[in-house]
Write an enzyme that holds these catalytic residues in place. Structure first.
Site, PDB file in Angstrom:
ATOM      1  N   TYR A 158       1.011  -1.125  -0.028  1.00 45.03           N
ATOM      2  CA  TYR A 158      -0.055  -0.118  -0.113  1.00 45.03           C
ATOM      3  C   TYR A 158       0.876   1.197  -0.032  1.00 45.03           C
ATOM      4  O   TYR A 158       0.530   2.226  -0.935  1.00 45.03           O
ATOM      5  CB  TYR A 158      -0.942  -0.035   1.329  1.00 45.03           C
ATOM      6  CG  TYR A 158      -1.472   1.368   1.634  1.00 45.03           C
ATOM      7  CD1 TYR A 158      -2.598   1.662   1.075  1.00 45.03           C
ATOM      8  CD2 TYR A 158      -1.069   2.193   2.526  1.00 45.03           C
ATOM      9  CE1 TYR A 158      -3.091   2.984   1.209  1.00 45.03           C
ATOM     10  CE2 TYR A 158      -1.631   3.316   3.007  1.00 45.03           C
ATOM     11  CZ  TYR A 158      -2.848   3.757   2.116  1.00 45.03           C
ATOM     12  OH  TYR A 158      -3.495   4.992   2.402  1.00 45.03           O
TER      13      TYR A 158
HETATM   14  C1  UGA Z   1      -3.838   4.249   8.628  1.00 41.58           C
HETATM   15  C2  UGA Z   1      -4.832   3.928   7.396  1.00 41.58           C
HETATM   16  O1  UGA Z   1      -5.712   2.857   7.274  1.00 41.58           O
HETATM   17  C3  UGA Z   1      -3.950   4.207   6.150  1.00 41.58           C
HETATM   18  O2  UGA Z   1      -5.122   4.057   5.112  1.00 41.58           O
HETATM   19  C4  UGA Z   1      -3.185   5.406   6.171  1.00 41.58           C
HETATM   20  O3  UGA Z   1      -2.616   5.646   4.978  1.00 41.58           O
HETATM   21  C5  UGA Z   1      -2.293   5.181   7.387  1.00 41.58           C
HETATM   22  O4  UGA Z   1      -3.204   5.177   8.527  1.00 41.58           O
HETATM   23  C6  UGA Z   1      -1.295   6.291   7.342  1.00 41.58           C
HETATM   24  O5  UGA Z   1      -1.175   6.940   8.120  1.00 41.58           O
HETATM   25  O6  UGA Z   1      -0.353   6.232   6.533  1.00 41.58           O
HETATM   26  P1  UGA Z   1      -2.958   2.433  10.363  1.00 41.58           P
HETATM   27  O7  UGA Z   1      -1.765   3.357  10.952  1.00 41.58           O
HETATM   28  O8  UGA Z   1      -2.476   1.285  10.156  1.00 41.58           O
HETATM   29  O9  UGA Z   1      -3.075   3.030   8.699  1.00 41.58           O
HETATM   30  O10 UGA Z   1      -4.226   2.758  11.279  1.00 41.58           O
HETATM   31  P2  UGA Z   1      -5.038   1.799  11.999  1.00 41.58           P
HETATM   32  O11 UGA Z   1      -5.853   0.786  11.177  1.00 41.58           O
HETATM   33  O12 UGA Z   1      -5.873   2.693  12.757  1.00 41.58           O
HETATM   34  O13 UGA Z   1      -4.007   0.979  12.862  1.00 41.58           O
HETATM   35  C7  UGA Z   1      -3.381   1.812  14.019  1.00 41.58           C
HETATM   36  C8  UGA Z   1      -2.625   0.586  14.884  1.00 41.58           C
HETATM   37  O14 UGA Z   1      -3.572  -0.252  15.506  1.00 41.58           O
HETATM   38  C9  UGA Z   1      -1.776  -0.343  14.032  1.00 41.58           C
HETATM   39  O15 UGA Z   1      -0.537  -0.450  14.524  1.00 41.58           O
HETATM   40  C10 UGA Z   1      -2.546  -1.409  13.820  1.00 41.58           C
HETATM   41  O16 UGA Z   1      -1.785  -2.568  13.787  1.00 41.58           O
HETATM   42  C11 UGA Z   1      -3.221  -1.667  15.093  1.00 41.58           C
HETATM   43  N1  UGA Z   1      -4.431  -2.210  15.170  1.00 41.58           N
HETATM   44  C12 UGA Z   1      -5.511  -1.896  14.266  1.00 41.58           C
HETATM   45  C13 UGA Z   1      -4.896  -3.233  16.293  1.00 41.58           C
HETATM   46  O17 UGA Z   1      -3.956  -3.461  17.124  1.00 41.58           O
HETATM   47  N2  UGA Z   1      -5.951  -3.923  16.105  1.00 41.58           N
HETATM   48  C14 UGA Z   1      -6.803  -3.529  15.264  1.00 41.58           C
HETATM   49  O18 UGA Z   1      -7.960  -4.422  15.249  1.00 41.58           O
HETATM   50  C15 UGA Z   1      -6.674  -2.578  14.170  1.00 41.58           C
END
Ligand code: UGA
Length: 323
Positions: A158
């Site tokens: 991504y």
């Molecule tokens: C998010 C967005 O989904 C992306 O589209 C975006 O581009 C990205 O931010 C960005 O900043 O560039 P992400 O940081 O993975 O990605 O956002 P979350 O899905 O809110 O996850 C945040 C953290 O929580 C991650 O470390 C993930 O592993 C964790 N998480 C997520 C969990 O521990 N449990 C979950 O059920 C979901």
């Protein structure tokens, strides 16, 4: 950033991904500011398209909003006639889902669609082309906070596609004068957040009395950014004159671990939280943290919403009937 930025009344804006989380908030703000908005969305089924229908329900009734249901890869010259400002929010989202055969959706919706839109932009006289980039272009920089001049080394497929599209924005600025600006969003949250994202999943589980899942040990950190701050930054990036191809970090200044978020959610919801730990997911960077000095100095970007306040607003949203 106390007084809100505004485009001239009657401005013709294109918002791609208008039915998504960020695109729908941005479209609403532009309409409230007196702009005319053409929204485009192809309603992919990465998550339930009914959620996207709900996101734009109010917008569709607005006399100055027009929706084109189409894939940007099929763009034709006569689409979007008269548009002066582009806010390119459409993307195949999801860091952890971008492996395997799904990657074709990421190249199609993130790289090819952006290239097609830039080709269109090249032949139309735009005031500004704002591209929604991502903190995931950085990967594991090994140095915090992350600065726009750091060498991007994405950790996920991504992130590779978001970076490729950002480079395309730079190329079209250099070669054809398309007035592009790329905004690297750091994990955006708020009411109507996408259902695959952490806060949405956590809050839904808590309110339903179900166990929530944490990937890894929960000590990973994110510089979470509230949706209204991202919307404001888009308008600031549209109205400020900055060199074509410029890149800006947009972080909320609320860097915290996932475990820290859970503590806040416990406090705000007053509920017990059951947690199940699962392995670290491929593609997830251990930490993100934005150096926002460039955005502050050149755009006037100063995030206004603390994490506690923003999470409270998200909880209120989820408690509404029908959510
Ligand atoms: C998010 C967005 O989904 C992306 O589209 C975006 O581009 C990205 O931010 C960005 O900043 O560039 P992400 O940081 O993975 O990605 O956002 P979350 O899905 O809110 O996850 C945040 C953290 O929580 C991650 O470390 C993930 O592993 C964790 N998480 C997520 C969990 O521990 N449990 C979950 O059920 C979901």
């Amino acid at each position: 950033m106390n007084s809100k930025a505004k485009l001239p009344a009657g401005s013709r804006c294109l918002v791609t991904g208008a039915a998504g989380f960020i695109g729908s908030h941005l479209s609403r703000r532009l309409l409230n500011d007196g702009c005319r908005v053409t929204g485009v969305d192809c309603f992919t089924d990465y998550y339930d398209p009914a959620i996207k229908e709900a996101n734009i329900e109010g917008l569709s009734k607005h006399p100055d909003f027009e929706l084109i249901e189409a894939d940007l890869s099929d763009i034709e010259d006569h689409w979007f006639q008269g548009v002066n400002w582009v806010f390119h929010q459409a993307a195949q989202a999801g860091v952890r889902a971008s492996w395997g055969k799904e990657f074709a959706h990421y190249t199609g919706h993130n790289v090819l669609a952006t290239q097609r839109l830039l080709e269109w932009a090249r032949h139309n006289n735009l005031e500004r082309f704002v591209y929604a980039s991502s903190s995931s272009v950085y990967g594991n920089t090994g140095k915090l906070p992350m600065h726009e001049e750091d060498l991007p080394r994405p950790l996920s497929p991504y992130g590779v596609t978001k970076l490729a599209a950002e480079h395309l924005c730079g190329l079209y600025a250099q070669n054809f004068g398309v007035p592009t600006v790329s905004l690297r969003y750091f994990t955006v949250y708020g009411p109507a957040q996408r259902p695959d994202m952490a806060f949405h999943r956590f809050i839904r589980s808590i309110l339903n009395g179900k166990a929530l899942v944490i990937y890894g040990n929960g000590e990973q950190t994110r510089d979470f950014t509230f949706i209204d701050d991202i919307v404001e930054a888009n308008i600031l990036a549209a109205v400020k004159t900055t060199p074509g191809g410029r890149v800006y970090n947009l972080g909320g200044g609320s860097r915290i671990s996932v475990n820290g978020v859970l503590e806040l959610l416990k406090e705000l919801s007053g509920r017990a939280v059951e947690v199940r730990y699962e392995p670290v997911q491929a593609g997830d960077p251990p930490h993100t943290y934005a150096d926002t000095s460039r955005a502050r100095e050149e755009l006037g970007f100063v995030p206004q919403t603390s994490l506690k306040e923003g999470l409270g607003l998200m909880l209120d949203f989820f408690k509404q009937p029908g959510c």
